[in-house]
Design a protein around this motif. Sequence first.
Motif, PDB file in Angstrom:
ATOM      1  N   MET A   1       3.409   1.024   7.938  1.00  0.00           N
ATOM      2  CA  MET A   1       2.533   0.368   6.981  1.00  0.00           C
ATOM      3  C   MET A   1       1.274   1.210   6.778  1.00  0.00           C
ATOM      4  SD  MET A   1       2.868  -3.725   7.588  1.00  0.00           S
ATOM      5  CE  MET A   1       2.724  -3.787   9.354  1.00  0.00           C
ATOM      6  N   LYS A   2       1.454   2.266   6.045  1.00  0.00           N
ATOM      7  CA  LYS A   2       0.365   3.199   5.816  1.00  0.00           C
ATOM      8  C   LYS A   2      -0.771   2.587   5.005  1.00  0.00           C
ATOM      9  CE  LYS A   2      -0.230   8.046   5.088  1.00  0.00           C
ATOM     10  NZ  LYS A   2       0.427   9.310   4.992  1.00  0.00           N
ATOM     11  N   TYR A   3      -0.459   1.552   4.208  1.00  0.00           N
ATOM     12  CA  TYR A   3      -1.500   0.949   3.376  1.00  0.00           C
ATOM     13  C   TYR A   3      -2.616   0.338   4.215  1.00  0.00           C
ATOM     14  CZ  TYR A   3       0.201  -3.826   4.187  1.00  0.00           C
ATOM     15  OH  TYR A   3       0.543  -5.023   4.756  1.00  0.00           O
ATOM     16  N   ILE A   4      -2.301  -0.088   5.430  1.00  0.00           N
ATOM     17  CA  ILE A   4      -3.326  -0.679   6.290  1.00  0.00           C
ATOM     18  C   ILE A   4      -4.424   0.350   6.574  1.00  0.00           C
ATOM     19  CG2 ILE A   4      -3.777  -1.595   8.601  1.00  0.00           C
ATOM     20  CD1 ILE A   4      -0.916  -2.788   8.477  1.00  0.00           C
ATOM     21  N   GLN A   5      -4.014   1.548   6.953  1.00  0.00           N
ATOM     22  CA  GLN A   5      -4.992   2.601   7.219  1.00  0.00           C
ATOM     23  C   GLN A   5      -5.711   3.011   5.946  1.00  0.00           C
ATOM     24  OE1 GLN A   5      -5.843   3.755  10.320  1.00  0.00           O
ATOM     25  NE2 GLN A   5      -7.518   4.722   9.218  1.00  0.00           N
ATOM     26  N   ARG A   6      -4.984   3.046   4.834  1.00  0.00           N
ATOM     27  CA  ARG A   6      -5.597   3.462   3.570  1.00  0.00           C
ATOM     28  C   ARG A   6      -6.683   2.490   3.128  1.00  0.00           C
ATOM     29  NH1 ARG A   6      -2.451   7.580   0.766  1.00  0.00           N
ATOM     30  NH2 ARG A   6      -2.370   9.105   2.432  1.00  0.00           N
TER      31      ARG A   6
ATOM     32  N   TYR B   1     -11.527   0.689  -6.222  1.00  0.00           N
ATOM     33  CA  TYR B   1     -11.739   2.033  -5.683  1.00  0.00           C
ATOM     34  C   TYR B   1     -11.321   3.124  -6.672  1.00  0.00           C
ATOM     35  CZ  TYR B   1     -12.271  -0.300  -1.132  1.00  0.00           C
ATOM     36  OH  TYR B   1     -12.671  -1.094  -0.086  1.00  0.00           O
ATOM     37  N   ASP B   2     -10.724   2.733  -7.793  1.00  0.00           N
ATOM     38  CA  ASP B   2     -10.247   3.645  -8.825  1.00  0.00           C
ATOM     39  C   ASP B   2      -9.263   4.681  -8.273  1.00  0.00           C
ATOM     40  OD1 ASP B   2      -9.934   4.540 -11.430  1.00  0.00           O
ATOM     41  OD2 ASP B   2     -11.654   5.896 -11.335  1.00  0.00           O
ATOM     42  N   VAL B   3      -8.268   4.162  -7.559  1.00  0.00           N
ATOM     43  CA  VAL B   3      -7.159   4.988  -7.067  1.00  0.00           C
ATOM     44  C   VAL B   3      -5.861   4.289  -7.462  1.00  0.00           C
ATOM     45  CG1 VAL B   3      -8.444   5.960  -5.130  1.00  0.00           C
ATOM     46  CG2 VAL B   3      -7.102   3.893  -4.773  1.00  0.00           C
ATOM     47  N   ASN B   4      -4.786   5.049  -7.563  1.00  0.00           N
ATOM     48  CA  ASN B   4      -3.530   4.412  -7.942  1.00  0.00           C
ATOM     49  C   ASN B   4      -2.861   3.770  -6.727  1.00  0.00           C
ATOM     50  OD1 ASN B   4      -2.463   6.610  -6.610  1.00  0.00           O
ATOM     51  ND2 ASN B   4      -1.331   7.388  -8.352  1.00  0.00           N
ATOM     52  N   LEU B   5      -1.915   2.895  -7.006  1.00  0.00           N
ATOM     53  CA  LEU B   5      -1.225   2.177  -5.929  1.00  0.00           C
ATOM     54  C   LEU B   5      -0.375   3.107  -5.071  1.00  0.00           C
ATOM     55  CD1 LEU B   5      -0.264  -1.146  -7.702  1.00  0.00           C
ATOM     56  CD2 LEU B   5      -1.839  -0.854  -5.794  1.00  0.00           C
ATOM     57  N   ASP B   6       0.112   4.207  -5.637  1.00  0.00           N
ATOM     58  CA  ASP B   6       0.877   5.168  -4.836  1.00  0.00           C
ATOM     59  C   ASP B   6       0.034   5.698  -3.681  1.00  0.00           C
ATOM     60  OD1 ASP B   6       3.036   4.838  -6.484  1.00  0.00           O
ATOM     61  OD2 ASP B   6       2.843   6.786  -7.478  1.00  0.00           O
ATOM     62  N   TYR B   7      -1.240   5.931  -3.934  1.00  0.00           N
ATOM     63  CA  TYR B   7      -2.120   6.425  -2.878  1.00  0.00           C
ATOM     64  C   TYR B   7      -2.311   5.347  -1.803  1.00  0.00           C
ATOM     65  CZ  TYR B   7      -6.058   8.158  -0.277  1.00  0.00           C
ATOM     66  OH  TYR B   7      -6.856   8.561   0.763  1.00  0.00           O
ATOM     67  N   ILE B   8      -2.612   4.134  -2.222  1.00  0.00           N
ATOM     68  CA  ILE B   8      -2.823   3.058  -1.251  1.00  0.00           C
ATOM     69  C   ILE B   8      -1.566   2.816  -0.421  1.00  0.00           C
ATOM     70  CG2 ILE B   8      -3.206   0.562  -1.001  1.00  0.00           C
ATOM     71  CD1 ILE B   8      -5.308   0.748  -3.164  1.00  0.00           C
ATOM     72  N   ALA B   9      -0.406   2.850  -1.067  1.00  0.00           N
ATOM     73  CA  ALA B   9       0.855   2.593  -0.367  1.00  0.00           C
ATOM     74  C   ALA B   9       1.277   3.738   0.546  1.00  0.00           C
ATOM     75  CB  ALA B   9       1.964   2.321  -1.378  1.00  0.00           C
ATOM     76  N   GLY B  10       0.658   4.907   0.384  1.00  0.00           N
ATOM     77  CA  GLY B  10       1.017   6.046   1.203  1.00  0.00           C
ATOM     78  C   GLY B  10       2.150   6.874   0.630  1.00  0.00           C
ATOM     79  N   ILE B  11       2.541   6.575  -0.607  1.00  0.00           N
ATOM     80  CA  ILE B  11       3.589   7.351  -1.267  1.00  0.00           C
ATOM     81  C   ILE B  11       3.071   8.733  -1.639  1.00  0.00           C
ATOM     82  CG2 ILE B  11       5.048   7.456  -3.342  1.00  0.00           C
ATOM     83  CD1 ILE B  11       5.049   4.332  -3.218  1.00  0.00           C
TER      84      ILE B  11
END
Length: 74
Positions: free
Chosen positions: A1-6, A54-64
């Motif tokens: 669950m990389k999104y937790i750290q992100r 935060y003006d980032v895409n969901l791919d970044y938050i999800a860790g993709i």
Amino acid sequence: MKYIQRIRDLREDNDLNQTQVATILHVGQTTYSDYEKGKVRIPIEHLITLAKYYDVNLDYIAGISDIKCKFPKK
């Protein structure tokens, strides 16, 4: 669950505390803390709200992706 750290890293990078982010999401600080600890899954609507904030895409938050692309505009 990389999104937790992100979501934690994004919060800290923007010098926000958990209470401030919880206010943005309209949840209590304890609930937001549980999101960051992985005790409770964060709803997709909240991930979208954070991505917009935060003006980032969901791919970044999800860790993709490790590239911080801007949140897509309509």
